[in-house]
Write a protein that holds these residues in place. Structure first.
Motif, PDB file in Angstrom:
ATOM      1  N   LEU A 231       0.821  -1.221   0.000  1.00 23.52           N
ATOM      2  CA  LEU A 231       0.000   0.000   0.000  1.00 23.52           C
ATOM      3  C   LEU A 231       0.850   1.264   0.000  1.00 23.52           C
ATOM      4  O   LEU A 231       0.743   2.105  -0.897  1.00 23.52           O
ATOM      5  N   SER A 232       1.688   1.412   1.027  1.00 25.29           N
ATOM      6  CA  SER A 232       2.392   2.675   1.208  1.00 25.29           C
ATOM      7  C   SER A 232       3.474   2.915   0.167  1.00 25.29           C
ATOM      8  O   SER A 232       3.853   4.071  -0.076  1.00 25.29           O
ATOM      9  N   ILE A 233       3.988   1.860  -0.431  1.00 20.88           N
ATOM     10  CA  ILE A 233       4.997   2.040  -1.479  1.00 20.88           C
ATOM     11  C   ILE A 233       4.397   1.757  -2.856  1.00 20.88           C
ATOM     12  O   ILE A 233       4.324   2.634  -3.712  1.00 20.88           O
ATOM     13  N   GLY A 234       3.914   0.527  -3.066  1.00 21.52           N
ATOM     14  CA  GLY A 234       3.406   0.162  -4.386  1.00 21.52           C
ATOM     15  C   GLY A 234       2.212   0.990  -4.828  1.00 21.52           C
ATOM     16  O   GLY A 234       2.247   1.632  -5.886  1.00 21.52           O
ATOM     17  N   ALA A 235       1.150   1.002  -4.034  1.00 26.47           N
ATOM     18  CA  ALA A 235      -0.073   1.697  -4.435  1.00 26.47           C
ATOM     19  C   ALA A 235       0.097   3.213  -4.466  1.00 26.47           C
ATOM     20  O   ALA A 235      -0.427   3.880  -5.360  1.00 26.47           O
ATOM     21  N   ILE A 236       0.839   3.762  -3.505  1.00 27.17           N
ATOM     22  CA  ILE A 236       1.005   5.219  -3.474  1.00 27.17           C
ATOM     23  C   ILE A 236       1.838   5.706  -4.656  1.00 27.17           C
ATOM     24  O   ILE A 236       1.515   6.720  -5.293  1.00 27.17           O
ATOM     25  N   LEU A 237       2.920   4.993  -4.991  1.00 27.05           N
ATOM     26  CA  LEU A 237       3.713   5.380  -6.159  1.00 27.05           C
ATOM     27  C   LEU A 237       2.866   5.287  -7.431  1.00 27.05           C
ATOM     28  O   LEU A 237       2.950   6.155  -8.308  1.00 27.05           O
ATOM     29  N   LEU A 238       2.031   4.256  -7.512  1.00 25.75           N
ATOM     30  CA  LEU A 238       1.147   4.128  -8.669  1.00 25.75           C
ATOM     31  C   LEU A 238       0.136   5.264  -8.704  1.00 25.75           C
ATOM     32  O   LEU A 238      -0.165   5.815  -9.777  1.00 25.75           O
ATOM     33  N   LEU A 239      -0.383   5.651  -7.537  1.00 26.28           N
ATOM     34  CA  LEU A 239      -1.318   6.781  -7.477  1.00 26.28           C
ATOM     35  C   LEU A 239      -0.654   8.066  -7.941  1.00 26.28           C
ATOM     36  O   LEU A 239      -1.248   8.859  -8.683  1.00 26.28           O
ATOM     37  N   MET A 240       0.605   8.300  -7.527  1.00 19.57           N
ATOM     38  CA  MET A 240       1.313   9.508  -7.952  1.00 19.57           C
ATOM     39  C   MET A 240       1.487   9.536  -9.473  1.00 19.57           C
ATOM     40  O   MET A 240       1.354  10.589 -10.107  1.00 19.57           O
ATOM     41  N   VAL A 241       1.773   8.377 -10.056  1.00 23.15           N
ATOM     42  CA  VAL A 241       1.910   8.299 -11.513  1.00 23.15           C
ATOM     43  C   VAL A 241       0.581   8.593 -12.191  1.00 23.15           C
ATOM     44  O   VAL A 241       0.518   9.329 -13.183  1.00 23.15           O
ATOM     45  N   LEU A 242      -0.502   8.040 -11.668  1.00 26.30           N
ATOM     46  CA  LEU A 242      -1.825   8.273 -12.251  1.00 26.30           C
ATOM     47  C   LEU A 242      -2.216   9.745 -12.158  1.00 26.30           C
ATOM     48  O   LEU A 242      -2.791  10.303 -13.094  1.00 26.30           O
ATOM     49  N   ILE A 243      -1.904  10.377 -11.022  1.00 24.96           N
ATOM     50  CA  ILE A 243      -2.230  11.799 -10.873  1.00 24.96           C
ATOM     51  C   ILE A 243      -1.433  12.631 -11.871  1.00 24.96           C
ATOM     52  O   ILE A 243      -1.929  13.636 -12.403  1.00 24.96           O
ATOM     53  N   ARG A 244      -0.203  12.230 -12.148  1.00 29.20           N
ATOM     54  CA  ARG A 244       0.610  12.957 -13.129  1.00 29.20           C
ATOM     55  C   ARG A 244       0.024  12.885 -14.535  1.00 29.20           C
ATOM     56  O   ARG A 244       0.093  13.848 -15.292  1.00 29.20           O
ATOM     57  N   THR A 245      -0.507  11.724 -14.894  1.00 34.26           N
ATOM     58  CA  THR A 245      -0.882  11.479 -16.280  1.00 34.26           C
ATOM     59  C   THR A 245      -2.363  11.620 -16.559  1.00 34.26           C
ATOM     60  O   THR A 245      -2.766  11.631 -17.719  1.00 34.26           O
ATOM     61  N   ARG A 246      -3.174  11.736 -15.535  1.00 30.19           N
ATOM     62  CA  ARG A 246      -4.622  11.830 -15.721  1.00 30.19           C
ATOM     63  C   ARG A 246      -5.188  13.002 -14.911  1.00 30.19           C
ATOM     64  O   ARG A 246      -4.540  13.501 -14.005  1.00 30.19           O
TER      65      ARG A 246
END
Length: 307
Positions: A231-246
């Motif tokens: 959660l704190s590493i995998g999902a959060i890093l993925l969330l940051m990427v999604l916020i950047r691109t969407r």
């Protein structure tokens, strides 16, 4: 051509992977919270994340933040997205509020993000996407309502309700703030500073208001490791990427799928009831998210990505 196909596939898989990972947060909380208090749990989790993210930043030779304002922006996101959201959710569940009801309150986030996103970010929401947001809310309500009807009377007090509302407002503000001020910052080191900011709030709360009693049972250790790594590493890093691109609205709409996904996981892991209304709600919520997230072919071909 092959690389473009791979990139497109990853872009489509990323939102589904995020929902799957994020939905396990409520499951992890259910396993761990009986043996530890919420802010102590989060503080230990954040310390572990800081160690691991710091190591990853060094190993991959990622740049650290340089400007003071970058540290400030990342720390604010951390307080909102990690301390405020997770702290509110954990506190509400620990205080007796059912996880399903907490999830329903927090799932109002896409509506708030869409409303405030128009004002704060200038994002335009189409009629099709408003329909998707409404369907998502209906679907989530059906899933959670079905679970609550067949469980004990919900324990809702003013303080647990306030904690859930704090979580809702924090995740909404954190998503918008990251979209506005954090998209250009280095991913690893920027997230590291987020957790440093989060720890600066949860650690004092744990020291001042909790007993620090911990039962190191296998369930707690497993929960802590899962929530830290996944959660704190995998999902959060993925969330940051999604916020950047969407857009913020498209990203936040994914949170509609979290309660239904959690309901399915609880059914598989704990044998919790998953009735017909819940299954229908899962389908409705999925359709709603698709209306928000998927760009119509005509828009994709003409290059008009309004969201």
């Amino acid at each position: 051509m092959k690389s473009q196909t791979t990139t497109s596939l990853l872009a489509n898989v990323a939102p589904l992977l995020f929902v799957l990972l994020w939905s396990t947060g409520f499951i992890g909380a259910r396993y761990g919270l009986p043996y530890i208090e919420p802010f102590t749990f989060l503080s230990i989790r954040f310390v572990l994340v800081l160690i691991l993210l710091g190591a990853l930043t060094i190993i991959f030779r990622q740049p650290w933040l340089h400007q003071p304002f970058a540290y400030g922006h990342s720390a604010i996101v951390g307080v909102l997205l990690h301390s405020g959201y997770l702290g509110g959710v954990f506190f509400a569940i620990d205080g007796g509020m059912p996880a399903g009801l907490t999830a329903l309150i927090v799932s109002l986030q896409p509506i708030l993000t869409a409303l405030f996103g128009q004002w704060a970010l200038g994002e335009q929401i189409t009629a099709r996407q408003w329909l998707g947001l409404a369907l998502g809310l209906v679907g989530v309500t059906a899933v959670v309502g079905d679970k609550l009807l067949f469980t004990d009377t919900p324990v809702v007090t003013p303080i647990t309700l306030a904690a859930a509302i704090v979580a809702l407002l924090s995740t909404t503000a954190g998503t918008l703030y990251q979209k506005r001020f954090g998209v250009g910052l280095p991913l690893l080191s920027g997230t590291w500073v987020q957790y440093l900011g989060a720890l600066s709030l949860t650690a004092p709360l744990a020291l001042l208001f909790e007993t620090h009693e911990i039962e190191w049972q296998p369930e707690l250790i497993g929960s802590l490791l899962w929530l830290t790594l996944v959660l704190s590493i995998g999902a959060i890093l993925l969330l940051m990427v999604l916020i950047r691109t969407r857009s913020a609205a498209r990203v936040s709409s994914l949170f509609y799928l979290v309660p239904p996904a959690t309901a399915v996981e609880a059914w598989l892991l704990f044998g919790e009831r998953l009735g017909l209304p819940a299954m229908m709600g899962l389908v409705v919520a999925s359709i709603g998210v698709a209306l928000v997230v998927v760009t119509p072919p005509s828009n994709a071909e003409s290059g008009r990505h309004r969201v």
